[in-house]
Design a protein around this motif. Structure first.
Motif, PDB file in Angstrom:
ATOM      1  N   LYS A 133       0.831  -1.207   0.000  1.00 21.26           N
ATOM      2  CA  LYS A 133       0.000   0.000   0.000  1.00 21.26           C
ATOM      3  C   LYS A 133       0.865   1.256   0.000  1.00 21.26           C
ATOM      4  N   THR A 134       1.941   1.234   0.757  1.00 25.65           N
ATOM      5  CA  THR A 134       2.838   2.393   0.817  1.00 25.65           C
ATOM      6  C   THR A 134       3.451   2.669  -0.546  1.00 25.65           C
ATOM      7  N   VAL A 135       3.919   1.631  -1.214  1.00 25.81           N
ATOM      8  CA  VAL A 135       4.537   1.819  -2.527  1.00 25.81           C
ATOM      9  C   VAL A 135       3.497   2.302  -3.531  1.00 25.81           C
ATOM     10  N   LEU A 136       2.277   1.757  -3.462  1.00 23.19           N
ATOM     11  CA  LEU A 136       1.210   2.218  -4.354  1.00 23.19           C
ATOM     12  C   LEU A 136       0.925   3.699  -4.140  1.00 23.19           C
ATOM     13  N   ASN A 137       0.856   4.118  -2.890  1.00 22.37           N
ATOM     14  CA  ASN A 137       0.600   5.531  -2.596  1.00 22.37           C
ATOM     15  C   ASN A 137       1.754   6.410  -3.061  1.00 22.37           C
ATOM     16  N   GLN A 138       2.979   5.942  -2.918  1.00 21.23           N
ATOM     17  CA  GLN A 138       4.138   6.707  -3.384  1.00 21.23           C
ATOM     18  C   GLN A 138       4.101   6.875  -4.894  1.00 21.23           C
ATOM     19  N   LYS A 139       3.750   5.792  -5.595  1.00 17.75           N
ATOM     20  CA  LYS A 139       3.683   5.876  -7.049  1.00 17.75           C
ATOM     21  C   LYS A 139       2.563   6.818  -7.487  1.00 17.75           C
ATOM     22  N   ALA A 140       1.421   6.781  -6.801  1.00 13.88           N
ATOM     23  CA  ALA A 140       0.318   7.666  -7.134  1.00 13.88           C
ATOM     24  C   ALA A 140       0.698   9.129  -6.878  1.00 13.88           C
ATOM     25  N   ALA A 141       1.398   9.379  -5.789  1.00 15.32           N
ATOM     26  CA  ALA A 141       1.805  10.745  -5.469  1.00 15.32           C
ATOM     27  C   ALA A 141       2.823  11.269  -6.473  1.00 15.32           C
ATOM     28  N   SER A 142       3.753  10.410  -6.882  1.00 16.35           N
ATOM     29  CA  SER A 142       4.749  10.863  -7.850  1.00 16.35           C
ATOM     30  C   SER A 142       4.120  11.077  -9.219  1.00 16.35           C
ATOM     31  N   ALA A 143       3.120  10.276  -9.576  1.00 11.39           N
ATOM     32  CA  ALA A 143       2.425  10.465 -10.843  1.00 11.39           C
ATOM     33  C   ALA A 143       1.631  11.771 -10.824  1.00 11.39           C
ATOM     34  N   ALA A 144       1.024  12.073  -9.685  1.00  5.05           N
ATOM     35  CA  ALA A 144       0.240  13.303  -9.583  1.00  5.05           C
ATOM     36  C   ALA A 144       1.151  14.525  -9.581  1.00  5.05           C
ATOM     37  N   ALA A 145       2.323  14.401  -9.010  1.00  4.46           N
ATOM     38  CA  ALA A 145       3.249  15.513  -8.958  1.00  4.46           C
ATOM     39  C   ALA A 145       3.872  15.799 -10.325  1.00  4.46           C
ATOM     40  N   SER A 146       4.015  14.767 -11.126  1.00  7.45           N
ATOM     41  CA  SER A 146       4.644  14.952 -12.441  1.00  7.45           C
ATOM     42  C   SER A 146       3.673  15.529 -13.481  1.00  7.45           C
ATOM     43  N   GLU A 147       2.395  15.519 -13.165  1.00  6.63           N
ATOM     44  CA  GLU A 147       1.410  16.059 -14.122  1.00  6.63           C
ATOM     45  C   GLU A 147       1.331  17.545 -14.065  1.00  6.63           C
TER      46      GLU A 147
END
Length: 68
Positions: free
Chosen positions: A54-68
């Protein structure tokens, strides 16, 4: 399973892994309730592995949102 291995997986693979871990956790809880669980530490390990995913999923989602 460590976080480094999880970072290499795609979000879809991580979701599948999380579903598998949740099923494993359910089965372990069921074994504990019926008195068949031989190693109670397995419950803790399963819970922590699910939290890692779950932590890694949230990190990936946050990095994807930040890169947009």
């Amino acid at each position: 399973m460590n976080a480094k291995e999880l970072h290499d997986k795609t979000p879809d693979q991580l979701r599948e892994e999380l579903a598998t871990l949740k099923k494993e956790q359910f089965n372990l809880r069921f074994q504990q309730a019926t008195g068949q669980l031989e190693n109670p530490a397995q419950l803790r390990i399963a819970r922590r592995n699910a939290a890692r995913v779950k932590t890694v999923l949230n990190q990936k989602a946050a990095s994807a949102a930040a890169s947009e």
